[in-house]
Design a protein around this motif. Structure first.
Motif, PDB file in Angstrom:
ATOM      1  N   SER A  83       0.773  -1.180   0.026  1.00 53.29           N
ATOM      2  CA  SER A  83      -0.034   0.208   0.098  1.00 53.29           C
ATOM      3  C   SER A  83       0.894   1.322  -0.037  1.00 53.29           C
ATOM      4  O   SER A  83       0.666   2.222  -0.767  1.00 53.29           O
ATOM      5  N   ALA A 118      -5.354   4.653   5.612  1.00 57.10           N
ATOM      6  CA  ALA A 118      -5.951   4.518   4.596  1.00 57.10           C
ATOM      7  C   ALA A 118      -6.598   5.705   4.287  1.00 57.10           C
ATOM      8  O   ALA A 118      -7.233   6.379   4.921  1.00 57.10           O
ATOM      9  N   VAL A 122     -11.137   0.072   1.675  1.00 58.06           N
ATOM     10  CA  VAL A 122     -10.049  -1.067   1.995  1.00 58.06           C
ATOM     11  C   VAL A 122     -10.720  -2.325   1.698  1.00 58.06           C
ATOM     12  O   VAL A 122     -11.730  -3.187   2.123  1.00 58.06           O
ATOM     13  N   THR A 124      -4.316  -0.979  -0.448  1.00 61.79           N
ATOM     14  CA  THR A 124      -5.061   0.439  -0.350  1.00 61.79           C
ATOM     15  C   THR A 124      -4.338   1.724  -0.392  1.00 61.79           C
ATOM     16  O   THR A 124      -3.148   1.684  -0.288  1.00 61.79           O
TER      17      THR A 124
END
Ligand SMILES: Nc1nc2c(ncn2[C@@H]2O[C@H](COP(=O)(O)OP(=O)(O)O)[C@@H](O)[C@H]2O)c(=O)[nH]1
Ligand SMILES: [Mg+2]
Length: 412
Positions: free
Chosen positions: A259, A381, A387, A393
Motif C-alpha cells: 500500500s 488509508a 479497504v 489500499t
C-alpha cells in the motif's frame, strides 16, 4: 509543469532560484550580484540545468535573459518544452547562433540578434546593454563555446564586464560550461571569478551508469564549502531530479508495504508469486524534485536472504508496521536491527493508524525501542470504506509525503 517547492518549502524571498532539489535547499537560491559556474564533464550534458533554472525563474516572474550560441532560439524553446520546463514572456534570448549558421533571424520582443557572433565587441556590448534593461537572471549557454570561438582572455574580460553589470543592475548570472580539457590555470581563473562552482560528472566505466552534481564552493554560504556529490537523473519530461536508486520498504506481513509503495509511486508494479501471498513491489517516486526507486521486500521470515541481498545495495529504508499489531513488533525490531547493521537511514511508518485499537505514536516508539533520532510517521488509508482485505489500499497523501520528506532529508 510540476510546481516544485522543496522538502521544506522554498522561502519566498529567494529568487532567482535553481528550481533544482538540493541546490535550492542548500544554497538558498542564487542571490543577486552572484555568478554560478556550472561546469560539466564532456560526457554529461549541462543544458537541462539551464532549462530548469530558466523555467523556474520565468514562471516565478523573474525576468531572465539567455545568451545562446549553442542552438537556435526555436530549438531551445522546443527542448525546454520537451522536458516539461516551459518558458514564457519573461524570457529574452540573445541569439548568437543564427549569425553563425547564416540563417537570417529577425529581432522580436523576445529575441535580440547578434549579427556577427564573431565580433567580440558586439557580443560584449549586446549582453551588457541588455542587462541594463533590468533582469533578475542572465544565463549563458554556453560559455565554453564562447571560449572556443574567441579565447580565454576575451572570455575572462567578458566575465568581468558581466560581473560589473550584474552588480549595477542587481541581477545574478549562471554560466553553463563544458570542460573540454582547458588549461588548469585558465579554469582556475574562471572559477575564481565565479561565486559558486557546481560540477557535473558521470560515473563511468566504459558506459555511463550514473550522473552526479556537487557544489565545489559557494561564497554566500557561511561555511563557504559546498557539498559532496548527489546523484541525479535528467528526465524527459521532468528535468533534473535528485536520484535515490534504491530505497527498501520492509516490515511484517500485511503491515501495508505494498500500500505504501503504490501510494507513493506513479507506476508501481507488483510481481506476484504463489498466488499473491508473496510479492515483490517496485515503484518510482517523484516528489519535490526528487526521484526514488522503491523496492518492497516480502515480510516473511524465510525471505531474510532476499532482504539481505536487496539491502546490500539499498541506501535507505522505510520500515512499515501495523499500528494495531504489537505482536508483530518483535519481527519489526529484528528488521530494524538489520538496517542498523547495514548503517542505513531508516524512517518508521506506523500504518493503519485509522483503525480502532491502533497504538499511539509514543506507545509505538516505546514498544519498538526507537532511538530518539529515528523518525516515526503515522499513515492510514485514504478511505476506510474502500479497504479491500486482499488488495493494497491507497494511503492518505499527507502521511506519505511526511514519510518521503523525512527519509529524503536524511539521504542528501
Ligand atoms: N484500514 C487500513 N487498512 C490498510 C491500511 N494499509 C493497508 N491496509 C490493508 O491491509 C492489507 C495489507 O496491506 P498490504 O499493503 O498488502 O500489506 P503488505 O503485506 O505489507 O504489503 C490490505 O488489505 C490493505 O488494504 C491502512 O492504513 N488502513
Ligand atoms: Mg505486499
Amino acid at each position: 509543469m510540476v510546481e516544485y517547492k522543496g522538502l521544506d518549502g522554498l522561502p519566498e524571498e529567494i529568487d532567482p532560484y535553481f528550481g533544482i532539489a538540493k541546490l535550492d535547499e542548500q544554497l538558498k537560491g542564487i542571490p543577486s550580484k552572484k555568478i554560478v559556474l556550472i561546469s560539466a564533464s564532456p560526457s554529461v550534458g549541462n543544458e537541462v540545468f539551464g532549462y530548469q533554472i530558466i523555467s523556474k525563474n520565468v514562471n516565478s516572474n523573474v525576468k531572465t535573459v539567455v545568451f545562446l550560441n549553442r542552438t537556435s532560439p526555436q530549438s531551445y524553446l522546443t527542448e525546454m518544452k520537451e522536458y516539461d520546463l516551459p518558458s514564457n514572456n519573461n524570457l529574452v534570448i540573445i541569439d548568437a547562433y543564427s549569425g553563425i549558421t547564416g540563417i537570417k533571424s529577425d529581432e522580436t520582443d523576445h529575441v535580440r540578434v547578434i549579427d556577427n557572433p564573431y565580433d567580440k565587441e558586439e557580443v560584449k556590448s549586446k549582453i551588457v546593454s541588455e542587462l541594463k534593461k533590468g533582469y533578475g537572471l542572465l544565463v549563458i549557454d554556453s560559455l565554453s563555446l564562447l571560449i572556443d570561438f574567441f579565447d580565454f582572455d576575451y572570455v575572462n574580460s567578458l566575465v568581468a564586464a558581466i560581473k560589473k553589470s550584474i552588480e549595477e543592475n542587481d541581477s545574478a548570472a549562471v554560466f553553463l560550461f563544458t570542460d573540454w580539457g582547458y588549461e588548469k590555470e585558465s579554469l582556475q581563473k574562471l572559477s575564481s571569478n565565479s561565486n559558486s562552482t557546481i560540477e557535473i560528472k558521470g560515473i563511468e566505466k566504459r558506459v555511463i551508469f550514473g550522473q552526479y552534481f556537487a557544489v565545489l564552493n559557494c561564497d554566500w554560504l557561511e561555511s563557504k564549502q559546498g557539498f559532496s556529490a548527489v546523484l541525479f537523473k535528467a528526465m524527459k519530461p521532468g528535468g533534473i531530479k535528485v536520484y535515490f536508486p534504491k530505497i527498501l520498504v520492509t516490515g511484517p506481513t500485511d503491515a501495508g508495504k505494498s500500500s505504501f509503495i503504490h501510494s507513493a509511486s506513479k507506476n508501481a508494479v507488483s510481481v506476484d508469486k504463489l498466488g499473491g501471498t508473496i510479492a515483490l513491489d517496485h515503484g518510482n517516486v517523484d516528489f519535490e524534485g526528487y526521484r526514488a526507486d522503491l523496492f518492497g521486500t516480502p515480510g516473511q521470515e524465510r525471505f531474510d536472504p532476499l532482504l539481505k541481498m536487496l539491502g546490500g545495495e539499498a541506501i535507505g529504508v522505510f520500515l512499515v508496521v501495523d499500528s494495531t499489531k504489537p505482536e508483530q513488533f518483535p519481527r519489526a525490531i529484528e528488521m530494524l536491527r538489520k538496517t542498523e547493521t547495514y548503517g542505513l537511514p531508516v524512517v518508521v511508518v506506523a500504518n493503519k493508524s485509522d483503525l480502532e485499537g491502533a497504538l499511539g505514536k509514543e506507545e509505538i516508539r516505546e514498544k519498538l525501542h526507537l532511538d530518539s533520532n529515528i523518525t516515526l510517521i503515522q499513515t492510514f488509508a485514504q478511505d476506510l470504506s474502500k479497504v479491500d482485505p486482499n488488495e493494497p489500499t491507497k494511503l492518505k497523501e499527507a502521511g506519505i509525503h511526511e514519510a518521503l520528506s523525512a527519509l529524503f532529508k536524511q539521504l542528501t
